[in-house]
Write a protein that holds these residues in place. Structure first.
Motif, PDB file in Angstrom:
ATOM      1  N   GLN A 126       0.831  -1.208   0.000  1.00  0.00           N
ATOM      2  CA  GLN A 126       0.000   0.000   0.000  1.00  0.00           C
ATOM      3  C   GLN A 126       0.868   1.263   0.000  1.00  0.00           C
ATOM      4  O   GLN A 126       0.593   2.198  -0.735  1.00  0.00           O
ATOM      5  N   VAL A 127       1.905   1.265   0.827  1.00  0.00           N
ATOM      6  CA  VAL A 127       2.789   2.436   0.899  1.00  0.00           C
ATOM      7  C   VAL A 127       3.538   2.605  -0.414  1.00  0.00           C
ATOM      8  O   VAL A 127       3.612   3.706  -0.968  1.00  0.00           O
ATOM      9  N   ALA A 128       4.082   1.509  -0.928  1.00  0.00           N
ATOM     10  CA  ALA A 128       4.845   1.580  -2.179  1.00  0.00           C
ATOM     11  C   ALA A 128       3.967   2.054  -3.335  1.00  0.00           C
ATOM     12  O   ALA A 128       4.380   2.919  -4.121  1.00  0.00           O
ATOM     13  N   ASP A 129       2.760   1.521  -3.440  1.00  0.00           N
ATOM     14  CA  ASP A 129       1.850   1.937  -4.507  1.00  0.00           C
ATOM     15  C   ASP A 129       1.435   3.397  -4.355  1.00  0.00           C
ATOM     16  O   ASP A 129       1.404   4.145  -5.326  1.00  0.00           O
ATOM     17  N   ALA A 130       1.129   3.803  -3.133  1.00  0.00           N
ATOM     18  CA  ALA A 130       0.656   5.168  -2.906  1.00  0.00           C
ATOM     19  C   ALA A 130       1.732   6.200  -3.219  1.00  0.00           C
ATOM     20  O   ALA A 130       1.437   7.280  -3.727  1.00  0.00           O
ATOM     21  N   LEU A 131       2.991   5.859  -2.934  1.00  0.00           N
ATOM     22  CA  LEU A 131       4.087   6.813  -3.149  1.00  0.00           C
ATOM     23  C   LEU A 131       4.831   6.573  -4.460  1.00  0.00           C
ATOM     24  O   LEU A 131       5.752   7.307  -4.783  1.00  0.00           O
ATOM     25  N   ASN A 132       4.428   5.522  -5.170  1.00  0.00           N
ATOM     26  CA  ASN A 132       5.081   5.171  -6.427  1.00  0.00           C
ATOM     27  C   ASN A 132       6.584   4.948  -6.231  1.00  0.00           C
ATOM     28  O   ASN A 132       7.415   5.459  -6.972  1.00  0.00           O
ATOM     29  N   ILE A 133       6.901   4.185  -5.169  1.00  0.00           N
ATOM     30  CA  ILE A 133       8.284   3.786  -4.911  1.00  0.00           C
ATOM     31  C   ILE A 133       8.303   2.269  -4.817  1.00  0.00           C
ATOM     32  O   ILE A 133       7.254   1.626  -4.697  1.00  0.00           O
ATOM     33  N   SER A 134       9.474   1.689  -4.860  1.00  0.00           N
ATOM     34  CA  SER A 134       9.563   0.230  -4.836  1.00  0.00           C
ATOM     35  C   SER A 134       9.502  -0.299  -3.403  1.00  0.00           C
ATOM     36  O   SER A 134       9.807   0.410  -2.443  1.00  0.00           O
ATOM     37  N   THR A 135       9.115  -1.574  -3.302  1.00  0.00           N
ATOM     38  CA  THR A 135       9.112  -2.206  -1.984  1.00  0.00           C
ATOM     39  C   THR A 135      10.549  -2.347  -1.471  1.00  0.00           C
ATOM     40  O   THR A 135      10.779  -2.334  -0.267  1.00  0.00           O
TER      41      THR A 135
END
Length: 112
Positions: free
Chosen positions: A44-53
């Motif tokens: 959820q965090v990675a998708d929301a911020l458009n960063i990688s896991t």
């Protein structure tokens, strides 16, 4: 039955201490609890911020953001992600940052 006698000053001090403890407990119950905190998983965090896991894993490994493990999943407090964004620990594009905030506040207003 045993009778205990004490000086009135000692008794008043004892009652005062008991009252302070009772006030502390009452105040602790009124304060907002962390269970009201919003938790997000890694995806959820990675998708929301458009960063990688992997970026989130690096931030965890370097102790730059805090997280909790629950049944093998990393969970992040929303307030911790906000702190990382505000302190520029979590680097992402400005539009991703604004989308993250807008989506959170939109969801928060719908739930509240």
């Amino acid at each position: 039955m045993e009778v205990i006698t004490m000086d009135s000053k000692v008794y008043k001090d004892l009652v005062g201490k008991i009252q302070r403890i009772a006030d502390f407990v009452a105040k602790a119950q009124v304060m907002p609890k962390e269970e009201n905190e919003v938790w997000l998983d890694t995806n959820q965090v990675a998708d929301a911020l458009n960063i990688s896991t992997r970026t989130l894993q690096r931030l965890r490994n370097e102790n730059l953001i805090s997280y909790s493990m629950l049944r093998g999943r990393c969970l992040y407090k929303l307030s911790e992600i906000e702190r990382g964004l505000n302190e520029r620990i979590i680097k992402c594009k400005p539009q991703d940052r604004e989308n993250f905030r807008r989506n959170y506040f939109l969801n928060d207003n719908e739930n509240g």
